[in-house]
Design a protein around this motif. Sequence first.
Motif, PDB file in Angstrom:
ATOM      1  N   ARG A 149       6.543   2.923  47.489  1.00 10.26           N
ATOM      2  CA  ARG A 149       5.469   3.735  46.901  1.00 10.26           C
ATOM      3  C   ARG A 149       5.883   5.195  46.781  1.00 10.26           C
ATOM      4  N   GLY A 150       4.972   6.004  46.286  1.00  9.21           N
ATOM      5  CA  GLY A 150       5.246   7.441  46.180  1.00  9.21           C
ATOM      6  C   GLY A 150       5.880   7.826  44.857  1.00  9.21           C
ATOM      7  N   ARG A 151       6.287   6.848  44.091  1.00  9.48           N
ATOM      8  CA  ARG A 151       6.859   7.118  42.774  1.00  9.48           C
ATOM      9  C   ARG A 151       6.335   6.070  41.791  1.00  9.48           C
ATOM     10  N   ILE A 152       6.466   6.353  40.505  1.00 10.43           N
ATOM     11  CA  ILE A 152       6.135   5.354  39.489  1.00 10.43           C
ATOM     12  C   ILE A 152       7.460   4.874  38.929  1.00 10.43           C
ATOM     13  N   ASN A 153       7.920   3.778  39.456  1.00 11.13           N
ATOM     14  CA  ASN A 153       9.225   3.248  39.090  1.00 11.13           C
ATOM     15  C   ASN A 153       9.138   1.732  39.005  1.00 11.13           C
ATOM     16  N   VAL A 154      10.000   1.141  38.224  1.00 11.70           N
ATOM     17  CA  VAL A 154       9.982  -0.314  38.063  1.00 11.70           C
ATOM     18  C   VAL A 154      10.165  -0.986  39.427  1.00 11.70           C
ATOM     19  N   GLY A 155       9.303  -1.944  39.714  1.00  9.35           N
ATOM     20  CA  GLY A 155       9.410  -2.705  40.955  1.00  9.35           C
ATOM     21  C   GLY A 155       8.594  -2.156  42.098  1.00  9.35           C
ATOM     22  N   LEU A 156       8.132  -0.886  41.975  1.00  7.49           N
ATOM     23  CA  LEU A 156       7.333  -0.320  43.057  1.00  7.49           C
ATOM     24  C   LEU A 156       5.880  -0.778  42.954  1.00  7.49           C
ATOM     25  N   ARG A 157       5.168  -0.565  44.040  1.00  8.58           N
ATOM     26  CA  ARG A 157       3.770  -0.950  44.084  1.00  8.58           C
ATOM     27  C   ARG A 157       2.949  -0.115  43.111  1.00  8.58           C
ATOM     28  N   ALA A 158       1.994  -0.766  42.463  1.00  9.31           N
ATOM     29  CA  ALA A 158       1.152  -0.045  41.500  1.00  9.31           C
ATOM     30  C   ALA A 158      -0.006   0.630  42.229  1.00  9.31           C
ATOM     31  N   ASP A 159       0.336   1.601  43.096  1.00  7.31           N
ATOM     32  CA  ASP A 159      -0.667   2.500  43.671  1.00  7.31           C
ATOM     33  C   ASP A 159      -0.689   3.701  42.743  1.00  7.31           C
ATOM     34  N   LEU A 160      -1.769   3.827  41.971  1.00  8.90           N
ATOM     35  CA  LEU A 160      -1.767   4.819  40.894  1.00  8.90           C
ATOM     36  C   LEU A 160      -3.080   5.578  40.857  1.00  8.90           C
ATOM     37  N   VAL A 161      -2.990   6.806  40.396  1.00  9.37           N
ATOM     38  CA  VAL A 161      -4.192   7.614  40.187  1.00  9.37           C
ATOM     39  C   VAL A 161      -4.121   8.186  38.774  1.00  9.37           C
ATOM     40  N   LEU A 162      -5.156   7.924  38.002  1.00  8.42           N
ATOM     41  CA  LEU A 162      -5.229   8.469  36.644  1.00  8.42           C
ATOM     42  C   LEU A 162      -6.253   9.598  36.656  1.00  8.42           C
ATOM     43  N   VAL A 163      -5.825  10.791  36.213  1.00  7.81           N
ATOM     44  CA  VAL A 163      -6.747  11.931  36.209  1.00  7.81           C
ATOM     45  C   VAL A 163      -6.841  12.513  34.808  1.00  7.81           C
ATOM     46  N   ASP A 164      -7.973  13.110  34.518  1.00 13.92           N
ATOM     47  CA  ASP A 164      -8.139  13.827  33.258  1.00 13.92           C
ATOM     48  C   ASP A 164      -7.353  15.125  33.336  1.00 13.92           C
ATOM     49  N   GLY A 165      -6.844  15.555  32.197  1.00 12.25           N
ATOM     50  CA  GLY A 165      -6.172  16.845  32.171  1.00 12.25           C
ATOM     51  C   GLY A 165      -4.729  16.748  32.608  1.00 12.25           C
ATOM     52  N   ASP A 166      -4.174  17.868  33.050  1.00  8.03           N
ATOM     53  CA  ASP A 166      -2.747  17.937  33.347  1.00  8.03           C
ATOM     54  C   ASP A 166      -2.488  18.665  34.666  1.00  8.03           C
ATOM     55  N   PRO A 167      -2.529  17.934  35.780  1.00  7.89           N
ATOM     56  CA  PRO A 167      -2.282  18.589  37.078  1.00  7.89           C
ATOM     57  C   PRO A 167      -0.854  19.100  37.228  1.00  7.89           C
ATOM     58  N   THR A 168       0.064  18.688  36.329  1.00  8.80           N
ATOM     59  CA  THR A 168       1.413  19.236  36.434  1.00  8.80           C
ATOM     60  C   THR A 168       1.437  20.682  35.972  1.00  8.80           C
ATOM     61  N   ARG A 169       0.335  21.136  35.365  1.00  4.27           N
ATOM     62  CA  ARG A 169       0.200  22.553  35.038  1.00  4.27           C
ATOM     63  C   ARG A 169      -0.956  23.179  35.802  1.00  4.27           C
ATOM     64  N   THR A 170      -2.092  22.472  35.825  1.00  2.00           N
ATOM     65  CA  THR A 170      -3.291  22.974  36.495  1.00  2.00           C
ATOM     66  C   THR A 170      -3.569  22.050  37.670  1.00  2.00           C
ATOM     67  N   ILE A 171      -3.223  22.491  38.860  1.00  2.00           N
ATOM     68  CA  ILE A 171      -3.225  21.575  40.006  1.00  2.00           C
ATOM     69  C   ILE A 171      -4.624  21.062  40.320  1.00  2.00           C
ATOM     70  N   THR A 172      -5.663  21.863  40.004  1.00  2.00           N
ATOM     71  CA  THR A 172      -7.019  21.427  40.327  1.00  2.00           C
ATOM     72  C   THR A 172      -7.449  20.228  39.474  1.00  2.00           C
ATOM     73  N   ASP A 173      -6.669  19.906  38.430  1.00  2.00           N
ATOM     74  CA  ASP A 173      -6.996  18.716  37.638  1.00  2.00           C
ATOM     75  C   ASP A 173      -6.838  17.423  38.432  1.00  2.00           C
ATOM     76  N   THR A 174      -6.176  17.479  39.596  1.00  2.00           N
ATOM     77  CA  THR A 174      -6.098  16.244  40.409  1.00  2.00           C
ATOM     78  C   THR A 174      -7.496  15.792  40.820  1.00  2.00           C
ATOM     79  N   ARG A 175      -8.453  16.729  40.784  1.00  2.00           N
ATOM     80  CA  ARG A 175      -9.818  16.379  41.210  1.00  2.00           C
ATOM     81  C   ARG A 175     -10.565  15.577  40.156  1.00  2.00           C
TER      82      ARG A 175
END
Lengths: 618, 253
Positions: free
Chosen positions: A401-427
């Motif tokens: 886990r901890g990455r999105i890579n082939v074969g890893l567990r699908a523990d995923l979070v989909l958020v609106d917006g772009d937290p890679t620029r605006t960190i508060t978008d993780t909310r």
Amino acid sequence: MRQRMLEGALGAVGIVLMIAGIVAHQRALTAPPGRQASARQVVPAAPPRAFAIVDARVFDGTSVIDRATVLVESGKIKAIGPQVEVPEGFAVVNAYGKTLLPGLIDAHTHAYEDALQRAIVFGVTTEIDMFTDARFAATQRSEQARGVVTTRADLVSAGTLATAPGGHGTEYGIAIPTLTRPDEAQAFVDARVAEGSDFIKIIYDDAASYGLKLPALSRETMNAVVAAAHRRGKLVMVHVSTSQAAREAIDAGADGLAHIVADVASDKALMALMQLHHSFVVPTLTVIASSAGDTAAARVLAAEPVLSTYVSATERRTLNAAFPSRLRASHGLQNASALVGDLRRAGVPILAGTDAPNPGTAHGLSIHQELQLLVNAGLSPVEALAAATSVPAGIFKLSDRGRINVGLRADLVLVDGDPTRTITDTRRIATVWKGGVVVERPVPKATAAAPVQTHGLVSEFEADTTAAFGAGWQISTDKIMGGTSEASMRIVPGGASGSRGSLEVTGGIKPGSMYAWAGPMFFAGPTPMAPVDLSRFKSLTFWTKGDGGTYRVLMFATSLGRIPAEQTFTAGPQWREVVMPIAGFGPQVNGSDLQAFLFSGGQGQTSFRFQIDDVRFR
Amino acid sequence: MSDLRIYGLEAWTELLKVLRLPAYALPTIGFPAIFYVLFALALGGRQASGTSVGTYMLATYGAFGVMGASLFGFGVSLAIERAQGWLLLKRSMPAPPGAWIVGKLAVSLAFSLAVVVVLSTLGVLFGHVRMPLGTWVPLVAVLVAGALPFSAFGLALGYLLGPNSAPAVVNLIYLPMAFFSGMWVPIEMLPNVMKQVALCLPAYHFAQLALAIVGAGRGGPAWSHVLFLVGFTLFSVALALFAYRRDEGVTFG
């Protein structure tokens, strides 16, 4: 004539063919599913739990792909990339404008009760626990060993921590084994390994920075526990609160610090040591902010519209709760943030952790605040996201886990917006998956405050303490919190404006409790502490006279959590009317969720006496 | 002049005519394109059945466009030309009597192809429509071939309707039938009664045939739809023959 026959024949054949077509189609539509599937070769049966998240911005744990498709099948990631085709039968999740993140990892929590169920609601799919009941941890581990648990966050836990008798960690009501001498270290560690501890957590802190003096492990014992854990191949986390202790822990070979320290704003020696030993830190800026008395961020988080829907009343209370004032660290977030910034520049791995559920934090929820505080401290949004995904997964060897890579567990979070620029978008969480299964995120039912039939009058105290509404008057003191303050009330003749009677309050506030109080408390709801809506009133008014002391009105409201808001008044020798605006109790208090109010003696008033009369809302 | 060349010329001049009179060309290609952009590309999200909205609606709006090209190309233009006496004039020309039918059929097929190409281009560019060649070719073929039954039906309407009523009546048949056949919104979103009614509509079978190719049909063998459409074609031809005979009676009887 021949043409008519042709017309008739053609038309008849046409109609027959049309009817045949309808019948054939209709029969196929109403055939039992098994037959239908065989008649319908076009769509192959969907593989189990297969879906595609398309057009998402993807943060894969280390870097950002602007637009990609992620295929998930049987709980695992099957493919990822901009050119991935969606196979037949895969359900499609349109993620345009959204960002897909690996499930978040909170690298410093204390999990018990429903912590793990709550954490996942806010996108935390793994909690790295720094101390909990070893039996609780064992139960979770055995569940996880049977297969991916999709209804809660996974637990990785130190179980019982290593501390001195009476030291930090022993105050929580769980009886835990402790140690005092270096030669007990190996046996202690082996017992933890036998219990199933995933790593070893040591308390190396006498709480001096919190103004306390608690027993603590000696440096030699701490060294011995680190060595003993490493002999068993276990990673070692050390709780410290001073830079001196931090240097000693790193020097001993500790793998990571469970908190950043806050007693200095810069420590070159610590930085150099951590670089040298390749150690990491879980700063837990959230709890450092809270323990420094700064709960503003927690309140903002609880009120964040997207997340606040999911925040329970209990969580709201812990978020709004403050550390006891005498425990408050004198040094704040500034030092801690400066150190985190330095360590980041030095290349020391930084992991996001919250120390939930301490005052000012909540499981899952607080990771979003920690991410923001890390960005404030100098991490880029992408580095902060890595601190909550790939970095902890790498350090704690959670290779699935901890990455999105082939074969890893699908523990995923989909958020609106772009937290890679605006960190508060993780909310702005849209969907959480655990092992490829959508996590149900229950919305706690609001305990709506009941409106109350009243013209505002509470009590006139003419002959007794009856009230026009609510659950009545009752003496409340800090004895329930371990205090020793006392108070009593009685009706005495003679009230304000020549009325027959009034309420006399006598008592004494004894030192020794953090929140000392004593006095009559009025419960506004039909049962004690049930909230009622009195928002149509602007103020609380009453008449008072007394010994000249300054007294307090404590207001309890659900929006305030457990900590009441207060205003003061002075009770002089003459009857005087006091008008307290409801808004004067603070911006959060609007009267819509009032539980109770309390007339109390003030701090240090070892003996007090005052009268009140004609209490009403106006 | 060989007959073949006459048919070719007839088709070519008919095509020139509709290109020079944009009253036909513009709405025939424009409406399906606008609907497709509005409902599939602009508003459409993704649907969870495995086929994207862009692909699903390429099939349904493609069928919708082909149906319009044929009904208007045949029905409305025939009704008007009949009233203008143009068909009567053509009889005196040195050409086979049915040459104009071939011309109109060519126009219907050409515009059907044009509609499908325009929608496909929009879908690929703006709707992320991606299909293997083995799906594209049959889809285009089926959509264009769909011009045949509806041209036949248009032929019948052209003989049945007067010049003024024809555009209105054709629209009254075309638009509701498209809607109830699931060409605008997926048939699954319509009430059950309408789904039952849809089974009797040629547009429904046409749309389902196209959807089956992109893997989004409701199920059932594709030949059931072909059977229905062949039957519908025969029925339409019979109706056209009847209407023609009646019309001849009115003109010459």
